[in-house]
Write a protein that holds these residues in place. Structure first.
Motif, PDB file in Angstrom:
ATOM      1  N   GLY A  23       2.004   0.888 -16.638  1.00 44.50           N
ATOM      2  CA  GLY A  23       1.069   1.402 -15.811  1.00 44.50           C
ATOM      3  C   GLY A  23       0.087   1.468 -16.269  1.00 44.50           C
ATOM      4  N   GLY A  24      -1.226   2.239 -15.417  1.00 47.53           N
ATOM      5  CA  GLY A  24      -1.938   2.868 -16.426  1.00 47.53           C
ATOM      6  C   GLY A  24      -3.317   2.012 -15.468  1.00 47.53           C
ATOM      7  N   THR A  25      -3.139   0.733 -14.678  1.00 47.25           N
ATOM      8  CA  THR A  25      -3.976  -0.288 -14.088  1.00 47.25           C
ATOM      9  C   THR A  25      -4.253   0.376 -12.860  1.00 47.25           C
ATOM     10  OG1 THR A  25      -2.591  -1.377 -13.351  1.00 47.25           O
ATOM     11  CG2 THR A  25      -2.965  -1.575 -15.125  1.00 47.25           C
ATOM     12  N   VAL A  26      -5.315   0.000 -12.071  1.00 44.26           N
ATOM     13  CA  VAL A  26      -5.838   0.047 -10.795  1.00 44.26           C
ATOM     14  C   VAL A  26      -4.780  -0.212  -9.618  1.00 44.26           C
ATOM     15  CG1 VAL A  26      -8.040  -0.360  -8.775  1.00 44.26           C
ATOM     16  CG2 VAL A  26      -8.243  -0.185 -11.566  1.00 44.26           C
ATOM     17  N   GLN A  27      -4.468  -1.875 -10.215  1.00 42.83           N
ATOM     18  CA  GLN A  27      -3.174  -2.343  -9.100  1.00 42.83           C
ATOM     19  C   GLN A  27      -2.010  -1.584  -9.056  1.00 42.83           C
ATOM     20  OE1 GLN A  27      -1.888  -5.879  -9.813  1.00 42.83           O
ATOM     21  NE2 GLN A  27      -1.575  -6.999  -7.905  1.00 42.83           N
ATOM     22  N   ASP A  28      -1.910  -0.871 -10.667  1.00 42.17           N
ATOM     23  CA  ASP A  28      -0.585   0.030 -10.290  1.00 42.17           C
ATOM     24  C   ASP A  28      -1.147   1.555  -9.474  1.00 42.17           C
ATOM     25  OD1 ASP A  28       1.335  -1.300 -11.898  1.00 42.17           O
ATOM     26  OD2 ASP A  28      -0.391  -0.348 -13.441  1.00 42.17           O
ATOM     27  N   ALA A  29      -2.283   1.635  -9.261  1.00 40.24           N
ATOM     28  CA  ALA A  29      -2.583   3.156  -8.025  1.00 40.24           C
ATOM     29  C   ALA A  29      -2.612   3.020  -7.103  1.00 40.24           C
ATOM     30  CB  ALA A  29      -4.045   3.743  -9.349  1.00 40.24           C
ATOM     31  N   LEU A  30      -3.591   1.517  -6.850  1.00 41.44           N
ATOM     32  CA  LEU A  30      -3.666   0.640  -5.198  1.00 41.44           C
ATOM     33  C   LEU A  30      -2.591   0.724  -4.863  1.00 41.44           C
ATOM     34  CD1 LEU A  30      -5.185   0.783  -3.285  1.00 41.44           C
ATOM     35  CD2 LEU A  30      -5.496  -2.026  -4.523  1.00 41.44           C
ATOM     36  N   LYS A  32       0.516   1.446  -5.605  1.00 38.44           N
ATOM     37  CA  LYS A  32       1.668   2.955  -5.823  1.00 38.44           C
ATOM     38  C   LYS A  32       0.650   4.287  -3.728  1.00 38.44           C
ATOM     39  CE  LYS A  32       2.450   7.603  -7.569  1.00 38.44           C
ATOM     40  NZ  LYS A  32       2.421   7.915  -8.874  1.00 38.44           N
ATOM     41  N   ALA A  33      -0.357   3.595  -3.739  1.00 37.98           N
ATOM     42  CA  ALA A  33      -1.108   4.621  -2.804  1.00 37.98           C
ATOM     43  C   ALA A  33      -1.328   3.962  -1.282  1.00 37.98           C
ATOM     44  CB  ALA A  33      -2.753   4.955  -2.900  1.00 37.98           C
ATOM     45  N   LEU A  34      -0.941   2.642  -1.467  1.00 38.69           N
ATOM     46  CA  LEU A  34      -0.482   2.291  -0.109  1.00 38.69           C
ATOM     47  C   LEU A  34       1.109   1.726   0.475  1.00 38.69           C
ATOM     48  CD1 LEU A  34      -2.118  -1.385  -1.354  1.00 38.69           C
ATOM     49  CD2 LEU A  34      -3.112   0.220   0.775  1.00 38.69           C
ATOM     50  N   ALA A  35       1.468   2.016  -0.944  1.00 38.46           N
ATOM     51  CA  ALA A  35       3.104   2.416  -0.483  1.00 38.46           C
ATOM     52  C   ALA A  35       3.744   3.271   0.230  1.00 38.46           C
ATOM     53  CB  ALA A  35       4.064   2.304  -1.690  1.00 38.46           C
ATOM     54  N   THR A  36       3.259   4.562  -0.135  1.00 44.66           N
ATOM     55  CA  THR A  36       2.956   5.893   0.842  1.00 44.66           C
ATOM     56  C   THR A  36       2.916   6.019   1.485  1.00 44.66           C
ATOM     57  OG1 THR A  36       2.393   7.135  -1.722  1.00 44.66           O
ATOM     58  CG2 THR A  36       2.142   7.937   0.274  1.00 44.66           C
ATOM     59  N   ILE A  37       1.347   5.355   2.687  1.00 40.93           N
ATOM     60  CA  ILE A  37       1.313   5.039   2.789  1.00 40.93           C
ATOM     61  C   ILE A  37       1.612   4.432   4.751  1.00 40.93           C
ATOM     62  CG2 ILE A  37      -0.696   4.584   4.966  1.00 40.93           C
ATOM     63  CD1 ILE A  37      -1.407   7.294   3.296  1.00 40.93           C
ATOM     64  N   ALA A  38       2.059   3.394   3.753  1.00 37.24           N
ATOM     65  CA  ALA A  38       3.087   2.107   4.685  1.00 37.24           C
ATOM     66  C   ALA A  38       4.887   2.557   4.839  1.00 37.24           C
ATOM     67  CB  ALA A  38       3.153   0.803   3.401  1.00 37.24           C
ATOM     68  N   GLN A  58     -16.941  -3.623  -5.886  1.00 33.94           N
ATOM     69  CA  GLN A  58     -16.648  -4.202  -4.386  1.00 33.94           C
ATOM     70  C   GLN A  58     -15.684  -5.039  -5.477  1.00 33.94           C
ATOM     71  OE1 GLN A  58     -17.364  -4.311  -0.349  1.00 33.94           O
ATOM     72  NE2 GLN A  58     -18.431  -5.715  -1.098  1.00 33.94           N
ATOM     73  N   GLN A  59     -14.398  -4.880  -5.627  1.00 34.33           N
ATOM     74  CA  GLN A  59     -13.159  -5.540  -5.602  1.00 34.33           C
ATOM     75  C   GLN A  59     -12.842  -5.859  -4.759  1.00 34.33           C
ATOM     76  OE1 GLN A  59     -11.258  -8.490  -6.709  1.00 34.33           O
ATOM     77  NE2 GLN A  59     -10.907  -6.586  -8.521  1.00 34.33           N
ATOM     78  N   VAL A  60     -12.974  -7.114  -4.389  1.00 30.75           N
ATOM     79  CA  VAL A  60     -11.514  -7.468  -2.572  1.00 30.75           C
ATOM     80  C   VAL A  60     -10.098  -7.715  -3.073  1.00 30.75           C
ATOM     81  CG1 VAL A  60     -11.440  -8.895  -0.582  1.00 30.75           C
ATOM     82  CG2 VAL A  60     -13.902  -7.710  -1.226  1.00 30.75           C
ATOM     83  N   VAL A  61      -9.550  -6.514  -2.234  1.00 32.49           N
ATOM     84  CA  VAL A  61      -7.938  -7.581  -2.095  1.00 32.49           C
ATOM     85  C   VAL A  61      -7.074  -7.825  -1.269  1.00 32.49           C
ATOM     86  CG1 VAL A  61      -7.604  -5.797  -4.278  1.00 32.49           C
ATOM     87  CG2 VAL A  61      -7.055  -5.073  -1.779  1.00 32.49           C
ATOM     88  N   HIS A  62      -6.331  -8.255  -0.801  1.00 34.44           N
ATOM     89  CA  HIS A  62      -5.284  -8.621   0.438  1.00 34.44           C
ATOM     90  C   HIS A  62      -4.169  -8.259   0.405  1.00 34.44           C
ATOM     91  CE1 HIS A  62      -4.292 -12.378  -0.708  1.00 34.44           C
ATOM     92  NE2 HIS A  62      -3.651 -12.120   0.258  1.00 34.44           N
ATOM     93  N   PHE A  63      -3.577  -8.175   1.684  1.00 37.29           N
ATOM     94  CA  PHE A  63      -1.911  -7.716   1.565  1.00 37.29           C
ATOM     95  C   PHE A  63      -1.177  -7.734   2.382  1.00 37.29           C
ATOM     96  CE2 PHE A  63      -3.792  -2.961   2.126  1.00 37.29           C
ATOM     97  CZ  PHE A  63      -3.631  -3.113   3.349  1.00 37.29           C
ATOM     98  N   ASP A  64      -0.552  -7.889   2.908  1.00 35.58           N
ATOM     99  CA  ASP A  64      -0.318  -7.846   4.362  1.00 35.58           C
ATOM    100  C   ASP A  64       1.136  -7.187   4.147  1.00 35.58           C
ATOM    101  OD1 ASP A  64      -0.648 -10.583   4.071  1.00 35.58           O
ATOM    102  OD2 ASP A  64       1.372 -11.694   2.938  1.00 35.58           O
ATOM    103  N   ALA A  65       0.687  -6.328   5.692  1.00 34.25           N
ATOM    104  CA  ALA A  65       0.696  -4.909   6.189  1.00 34.25           C
ATOM    105  C   ALA A  65       2.328  -5.282   6.474  1.00 34.25           C
ATOM    106  CB  ALA A  65      -0.146  -4.465   6.554  1.00 34.25           C
ATOM    107  N   GLY A  77      -6.409   7.722   5.137  1.00 31.78           N
ATOM    108  CA  GLY A  77      -5.056   7.739   4.002  1.00 31.78           C
ATOM    109  C   GLY A  77      -5.029   7.079   2.750  1.00 31.78           C
ATOM    110  N   VAL A  78      -5.683   6.054   2.680  1.00 32.22           N
ATOM    111  CA  VAL A  78      -5.434   6.215   0.899  1.00 32.22           C
ATOM    112  C   VAL A  78      -5.941   6.109  -0.412  1.00 32.22           C
ATOM    113  CG1 VAL A  78      -5.593   3.252  -0.137  1.00 32.22           C
ATOM    114  CG2 VAL A  78      -4.109   3.076   1.536  1.00 32.22           C
ATOM    115  N   ASN A  79      -7.181   6.861   0.015  1.00 37.01           N
ATOM    116  CA  ASN A  79      -7.718   7.519  -0.371  1.00 37.01           C
ATOM    117  C   ASN A  79      -7.522   8.705  -1.195  1.00 37.01           C
ATOM    118  OD1 ASN A  79      -9.683   5.091  -1.255  1.00 37.01           O
ATOM    119  ND2 ASN A  79     -11.048   6.753   0.549  1.00 37.01           N
TER     120      ASN A  79
END
Length: 262
Positions: A23-30, A32-38, A58-65, A77-79
């Motif tokens: 862990g310890g990366t931005v993707q890991d943190a993001l 984990k936060a998204l999973a909590t909301i979803a 401004q990093q741009v990411v996408h995901f399929d909710a 919520g994610v923040n």
């Protein structure tokens, strides 16, 4: 439903963007936060991976909710679930054809370099530093030689996995604001460590160790070992990808770095 997010982060607190063991990366943190909301795992894809210590406005990411949530949940919520040093700026629904990486037609980086005898205190980790005198005109001359399509092998890290070293540089310039030098780069894509290697080379030109024409020679020789050392990640900011207007996403150039330098 596909969601795009705009994310900013202070890279010194993370081990880079891409998820890795431990862990310890931005993707890991993001994620984990998204999973909590979803309420279930969420996988993200980004516009451009950044190394440890590199920041993003401004990093741009996408995901399929996997579940339906209001867009505010993907921001506020994610923040609430993210650690200090990273925050979601905006969320937007996009079509399934949108891809954070492959839909981008360009990417932008900025490097902030403090040029004074004393190392940074207040700006430690947020600016690079060089103690000697730098010649702005010589560096601007060298920047002009970077424009256009070139083989950037001399500015490519040995571990770079890109299929081709040939990239098109659309913007390369440097400006001076007192003790601060601001380098801006925009290209179709960047190689691993390419911007930090370019800044190192420009600093060599600026301090008089090499002429501006050295850039032309490096393009011809295509040898990383002959260029300048890789510069510190501290002052490097990923300012975001550039997309076609029809995607309707916020302009990646609209960030606080522009406001500060106006």
């Amino acid at each position: 439903m596909r969601i795009a997010l705009g994310v900013e982060y202070f890279g010194s607190r993370f081990r880079g963007w891409q998820s890795q063991a431990g862990g310890g990366t931005v993707q890991d943190a993001l994620e984990k936060a998204l999973a909590t909301i979803a309420g279930q795992p969420v996988a993200t894809l980004c516009a451009g991976r950044t190394d440890a210590g590199v920041h993003a406005t401004q990093q741009v990411v996408h995901f399929d909710a996997p579940v339906e949530r209001p867009l505010t949940a993907w921001v506020r919520g994610v923040n609430t679930q993210l650690p200090d040093g990273v925050a979601v700026r905006w969320a937007q629904s996009v079509s399934d054809e949108f891809h954070a990486r492959f839909s981008a037609r360009g990417r932008r980086y900025r490097y902030l370099l403090l040029n004074r005898p004393q190392r940074p205190g207040l700006w430690q980790g947020r600016m690079g530093w060089f103690h000697g005198t730098l010649d702005l005109a010589a560096m601007q001359d060298a920047c002009g030689r970077l424009l256009g399509e070139h083989d950037f092998s001399a500015f490519r890290a040995a571990e770079c996995q890109a299929k081709s070293p040939i990239k098109t540089m659309q913007r390369a310039d440097v400006r001076q604001f007192g003790d601060l030098f601001v380098f801006d780069f925009e290209a179709t894509a960047f190689l691993h460590h390419m911007v930090r290697n370019l800044v190192g080379t420009l600093v060599y030109v600026g301090k008089g160790a090499q002429p501006a024409s050295w850039v032309d020679a490096l393009f011809e020789m295509k040898d990383r070992k002959l260029a300048a050392p890789t510069f510190s990640p501290d002052g490097l900011y990923f300012r975001g990808p550039v997309y076609e207007p029809h995607w309707g996403l916020p302009d990646p150039a609209d960030d606080f770095l522009d406001a500060v330098l106006r």
